[in-house]
Scaffold this motif. Structure first.
Motif, PDB file in Angstrom:
ATOM      1  N   VAL A   4      52.503  15.423  45.829  1.00 53.25           N
ATOM      2  CA  VAL A   4      51.532  16.393  46.673  1.00 53.25           C
ATOM      3  C   VAL A   4      51.174  17.528  45.895  1.00 53.25           C
ATOM      4  O   VAL A   4      52.228  18.113  45.097  1.00 53.25           O
ATOM      5  CB  VAL A   4      52.218  16.776  48.033  1.00 53.25           C
ATOM      6  N   GLY A   5      50.147  17.768  45.863  1.00 49.91           N
ATOM      7  CA  GLY A   5      49.572  19.142  45.235  1.00 49.91           C
ATOM      8  C   GLY A   5      48.130  19.436  45.669  1.00 49.91           C
ATOM      9  O   GLY A   5      47.680  19.033  46.625  1.00 49.91           O
ATOM     10  N   PHE A   6      47.464  20.322  44.703  1.00 45.98           N
ATOM     11  CA  PHE A   6      46.062  20.636  45.248  1.00 45.98           C
ATOM     12  C   PHE A   6      45.192  20.649  43.887  1.00 45.98           C
ATOM     13  O   PHE A   6      45.544  20.527  42.654  1.00 45.98           O
ATOM     14  CB  PHE A   6      46.064  21.873  45.855  1.00 45.98           C
ATOM     15  N   ALA A   7      43.743  20.480  44.071  1.00 43.59           N
ATOM     16  CA  ALA A   7      42.876  20.410  43.084  1.00 43.59           C
ATOM     17  C   ALA A   7      42.061  21.750  43.346  1.00 43.59           C
ATOM     18  O   ALA A   7      41.566  21.723  44.274  1.00 43.59           O
ATOM     19  CB  ALA A   7      42.035  19.192  43.168  1.00 43.59           C
ATOM     20  N   LEU A   8      41.723  22.456  41.890  1.00 43.87           N
ATOM     21  CA  LEU A   8      40.531  23.410  42.087  1.00 43.87           C
ATOM     22  C   LEU A   8      39.813  23.029  41.006  1.00 43.87           C
ATOM     23  O   LEU A   8      39.613  22.423  39.878  1.00 43.87           O
ATOM     24  CB  LEU A   8      41.659  24.911  41.666  1.00 43.87           C
ATOM     25  N   ARG A   9      38.592  23.723  41.176  1.00 44.38           N
ATOM     26  CA  ARG A   9      37.427  23.750  40.380  1.00 44.38           C
ATOM     27  C   ARG A   9      37.357  24.782  39.100  1.00 44.38           C
ATOM     28  O   ARG A   9      37.680  25.951  39.738  1.00 44.38           O
ATOM     29  CB  ARG A   9      36.043  23.892  40.990  1.00 44.38           C
ATOM     30  N   VAL A  10      37.063  24.427  38.047  1.00 42.22           N
ATOM     31  CA  VAL A  10      36.852  25.676  36.890  1.00 42.22           C
ATOM     32  C   VAL A  10      35.432  26.038  37.175  1.00 42.22           C
ATOM     33  O   VAL A  10      34.235  25.459  36.994  1.00 42.22           O
ATOM     34  CB  VAL A  10      37.365  25.017  35.650  1.00 42.22           C
ATOM     35  N   THR A  11      35.333  27.468  37.501  1.00 42.63           N
ATOM     36  CA  THR A  11      34.161  27.799  37.675  1.00 42.63           C
ATOM     37  C   THR A  11      33.615  28.842  36.730  1.00 42.63           C
ATOM     38  O   THR A  11      32.441  29.546  36.757  1.00 42.63           O
ATOM     39  CB  THR A  11      34.099  28.535  39.089  1.00 42.63           C
ATOM     40  N   ARG A  12      34.643  29.440  35.742  1.00 41.57           N
ATOM     41  CA  ARG A  12      34.233  30.336  34.741  1.00 41.57           C
ATOM     42  C   ARG A  12      34.970  30.119  33.419  1.00 41.57           C
ATOM     43  O   ARG A  12      35.994  29.443  33.460  1.00 41.57           O
ATOM     44  CB  ARG A  12      34.706  31.688  35.307  1.00 41.57           C
ATOM     45  N   GLN A  13      34.138  30.457  32.410  1.00 38.06           N
ATOM     46  CA  GLN A  13      35.058  30.191  31.005  1.00 38.06           C
ATOM     47  C   GLN A  13      34.918  31.904  30.333  1.00 38.06           C
ATOM     48  O   GLN A  13      33.867  32.190  29.993  1.00 38.06           O
ATOM     49  CB  GLN A  13      34.385  29.318  30.055  1.00 38.06           C
ATOM     50  N   PHE A  14      36.192  32.607  30.263  1.00 36.53           N
ATOM     51  CA  PHE A  14      36.062  33.919  30.064  1.00 36.53           C
ATOM     52  C   PHE A  14      36.085  33.911  28.226  1.00 36.53           C
ATOM     53  O   PHE A  14      35.471  34.541  27.775  1.00 36.53           O
ATOM     54  CB  PHE A  14      37.584  34.349  30.258  1.00 36.53           C
ATOM     55  N   ASP A  15      36.909  33.059  27.612  1.00 32.62           N
ATOM     56  CA  ASP A  15      36.697  32.726  26.136  1.00 32.62           C
ATOM     57  C   ASP A  15      37.139  31.328  25.889  1.00 32.62           C
ATOM     58  O   ASP A  15      37.164  30.589  26.866  1.00 32.62           O
ATOM     59  CB  ASP A  15      37.440  33.794  25.499  1.00 32.62           C
ATOM     60  N   SER A  16      37.202  31.170  24.423  1.00 28.23           N
ATOM     61  CA  SER A  16      37.535  29.583  24.075  1.00 28.23           C
ATOM     62  C   SER A  16      38.652  29.098  24.762  1.00 28.23           C
ATOM     63  O   SER A  16      39.080  27.875  24.899  1.00 28.23           O
ATOM     64  CB  SER A  16      37.750  29.607  22.634  1.00 28.23           C
ATOM     65  N   HIS A  17      39.925  29.929  25.143  1.00 28.46           N
ATOM     66  CA  HIS A  17      40.976  29.514  25.912  1.00 28.46           C
ATOM     67  C   HIS A  17      41.213  29.754  27.075  1.00 28.46           C
ATOM     68  O   HIS A  17      42.222  29.198  27.771  1.00 28.46           O
ATOM     69  CB  HIS A  17      42.122  29.647  24.723  1.00 28.46           C
ATOM     70  N   THR A  18      40.627  30.621  27.762  1.00 30.57           N
ATOM     71  CA  THR A  18      40.816  31.232  28.952  1.00 30.57           C
ATOM     72  C   THR A  18      39.694  30.807  29.956  1.00 30.57           C
ATOM     73  O   THR A  18      38.518  30.987  29.948  1.00 30.57           O
ATOM     74  CB  THR A  18      40.814  32.675  28.936  1.00 30.57           C
ATOM     75  N   PHE A  19      40.040  30.157  30.897  1.00 32.05           N
ATOM     76  CA  PHE A  19      39.132  29.824  32.087  1.00 32.05           C
ATOM     77  C   PHE A  19      39.435  30.314  33.292  1.00 32.05           C
ATOM     78  O   PHE A  19      40.772  30.759  33.582  1.00 32.05           O
ATOM     79  CB  PHE A  19      39.281  28.155  32.024  1.00 32.05           C
ATOM     80  N   VAL A  20      38.632  30.187  34.406  1.00 26.38           N
ATOM     81  CA  VAL A  20      38.903  30.586  35.765  1.00 26.38           C
ATOM     82  C   VAL A  20      38.657  29.397  36.820  1.00 26.38           C
ATOM     83  O   VAL A  20      37.687  28.955  36.668  1.00 26.38           O
ATOM     84  CB  VAL A  20      38.102  31.816  36.169  1.00 26.38           C
ATOM     85  N   CYS A  21      39.574  29.404  37.786  1.00 27.72           N
ATOM     86  CA  CYS A  21      39.287  28.394  38.778  1.00 27.72           C
ATOM     87  C   CYS A  21      39.270  29.132  39.979  1.00 27.72           C
ATOM     88  O   CYS A  21      39.873  29.985  40.356  1.00 27.72           O
ATOM     89  CB  CYS A  21      40.194  27.091  38.653  1.00 27.72           C
ATOM     90  N   GLN A  22      38.481  28.673  41.024  1.00 27.33           N
ATOM     91  CA  GLN A  22      38.411  29.215  42.270  1.00 27.33           C
ATOM     92  C   GLN A  22      39.744  28.719  43.172  1.00 27.33           C
ATOM     93  O   GLN A  22      40.000  27.699  43.624  1.00 27.33           O
ATOM     94  CB  GLN A  22      37.023  28.664  43.006  1.00 27.33           C
ATOM     95  N   GLY A  23      40.166  29.884  43.860  1.00 30.08           N
ATOM     96  CA  GLY A  23      41.317  29.703  44.668  1.00 30.08           C
ATOM     97  C   GLY A  23      42.718  29.627  43.861  1.00 30.08           C
ATOM     98  O   GLY A  23      42.693  29.948  42.818  1.00 30.08           O
ATOM     99  N   GLY A  24      43.863  29.292  44.362  1.00 31.37           N
ATOM    100  CA  GLY A  24      45.015  28.929  43.901  1.00 31.37           C
ATOM    101  C   GLY A  24      46.119  29.895  44.304  1.00 31.37           C
ATOM    102  O   GLY A  24      47.225  29.479  43.708  1.00 31.37           O
ATOM    103  N   GLY A  25      46.173  30.804  44.823  1.00 33.94           N
ATOM    104  CA  GLY A  25      47.040  31.695  45.020  1.00 33.94           C
ATOM    105  C   GLY A  25      47.994  31.186  46.441  1.00 33.94           C
ATOM    106  O   GLY A  25      48.192  31.930  47.307  1.00 33.94           O
TER     107      GLY A  25
END
Length: 392
Positions: free
Chosen positions: A283-304
């Motif tokens: 069991v787990g959950f899935a999040l969408r990547v909605t931002r890219q801060f730099d070449s290695h840093t991404f941001v997904c919506q939710g997750g807390g």
């Protein structure tokens, strides 16, 4: 993760997922290891349909350990039976409803460790002209003086304290001893940490494994004496013990007649560090990547979705892909979560898959578990939340 891509391509993010193949493997593992009947811990599942699925698949199911009186009522209304309330309750209306069901023939046992709990059960049972079955919860934690190894719950940590309680039973004719529980939380609920990466956690793991080994003698001796004492004054329907982290040990104990298992079915992240368990993340959950801060840093919506318990990094969710890591100064956020992708292969719009640190708590966040078997989508299953239920 690749098998999820096709199965879940039509599902909007975020969503919670259940992998039937992994769940079946975990049930098979429990069936192979548990030589005594298994009672399912409902708090680790929190979905009626999944509870029924696990019950059907178990070789020998003793019933369910519930976590509130209101939840117990709901499960009875959904057709479940053989319920052990895992914790004392003081909710009078719910107690009376459960006693009414018990009077009709349902198998319901209340947990007690103090006279105040028995007094309320006595009053409720007497008003309905019935009897309340009780399970006495003994404390088999180990107090080393310099460290308390276990859980601070039941005060019944000596035979004298247990005897003081049972000696009062004559004053409560509508309360009947039905069972005993001795939960070895320091074995079943504490990871071994023998394969962790950090030096600090490895050192902690060495101490934990040593304490576990030293606890065994005390657990065995006290629980057997306690069960023998209770058996001298009442016939017991069952003696419950254990948990997902101590299946083999608990089943080997002569005084135990059944074992409670919950987290092993879903295999949350906290159970990755148990030496005795070979489980698959179910069991787990899935999040969408909605931002890219730099070449290695991404941001997904939710997750807390942070797990309960002592605050620490082990309460945070973990990525299925080990190349993704939470940022130490931000962690998993309420509405967005930045993270590092060591491979720098992600792009905006991609999906990342994570697991909750604890088992059933994820179902408090999502109304539905989207199920897969292999690459095939098997449909949605409602959680307690999806059934419009919230018990704690």
């Amino acid at each position: 993760m690749e098998k999820f891509i096709e199965a879940f391509q039509h599902i909007e993010r975020p969503f919670a997922w259940l992998d039937y193949e992994a769940l079946d493997q975990n049930i098979d593992f429990v069936n192979a290891l548990a030589t005594k009947p298994v009672r399912i811990a409902t708090k680790s599942v929190r979905s009626v349909n999944v509870l029924k699925y696990i019950q059907r698949k178990l070789n020998n199911c003793a019933g369910f350990m519930t976590f509130t009186a209101a939840e117990s009522i709901y499960l009875i209304e959904q057709g479940l039976d053989h319920l052990l309330l895992g914790y004392p309750t003081f909710e009078e209306n719910s107690i009376k409803k459960l006693l009414a069901y018990s009077k009709e023939g349902k198998d319901i046992t209340f947990m007690v460790d103090a006279i105040e709990q028995m007094e309320l059960l006595q009053n409720c049972a007497a008003s309905l002209q019935t009897t309340a079955n009780i399970c006495i919860d003994i404390n088999i934690s180990t107090d080393y003086k310099w460290i308390y190894f276990g859980t601070k719950r039941s005060p019944l940590d000596s035979i004298q304290k247990l005897k003081n309680l049972t000696d009062m039973l004559g004053d409560y004719p509508n309360v009947r001893i039905h069972a005993v529980m001795g939960y070895e939380a320091q074995l079943a609920g504490v990871p071994d940490l023998s394969h962790v990466a950090s030096t600090k956690m490895r050192a902690k793991g060495v101490l934990i494994r040593r304490l576990k080994k030293q606890s065994l003698e005390k657990i065995t001796a006290f629980r057997r004496l306690a069960v023998a004492h209770v058996k001298s004054i009442a016939a017991l329907a069952f003696v419950n013990g254990g948990g997902s982290g101590s299946i083999a040990y608990t089943c080997a104990q002569k005084e135990i007649t059944e074992i409670t298992v919950g987290s092993a079915f879903f295999a949350p992240a906290l159970f990755d560090d148990y030496d005795s368990l070979q489980l698959q993340p179910a069991v787990g959950f899935a999040l969408r990547v909605t931002r890219q801060f730099d070449s290695h840093t991404f941001v997904c919506q939710g997750g807390g979705y942070i797990a309960s318990g002592a605050i620490g990094e082990d309460r945070a969710p973990v990525f299925l892909n080990k190349q993704y890591q939470l940022l130490p100064l931000e962690g998993a956020g309420e509405v967005q979560t930045p993270f590092l992708d060591a491979s720098a292969s992600l792009k905006v719009g991609d999906t990342v898959y994570l697991r909750h640190a604890k088992a059933g708590e994820l179902c408090e966040r999502f109304a539905v578990l989207h199920c897969t078997r292999g690459k095939s989508y098997e449909g949605p299953i409602l959680t307690y939340r999806g059934e419009q239920q919230c018990f704690l």
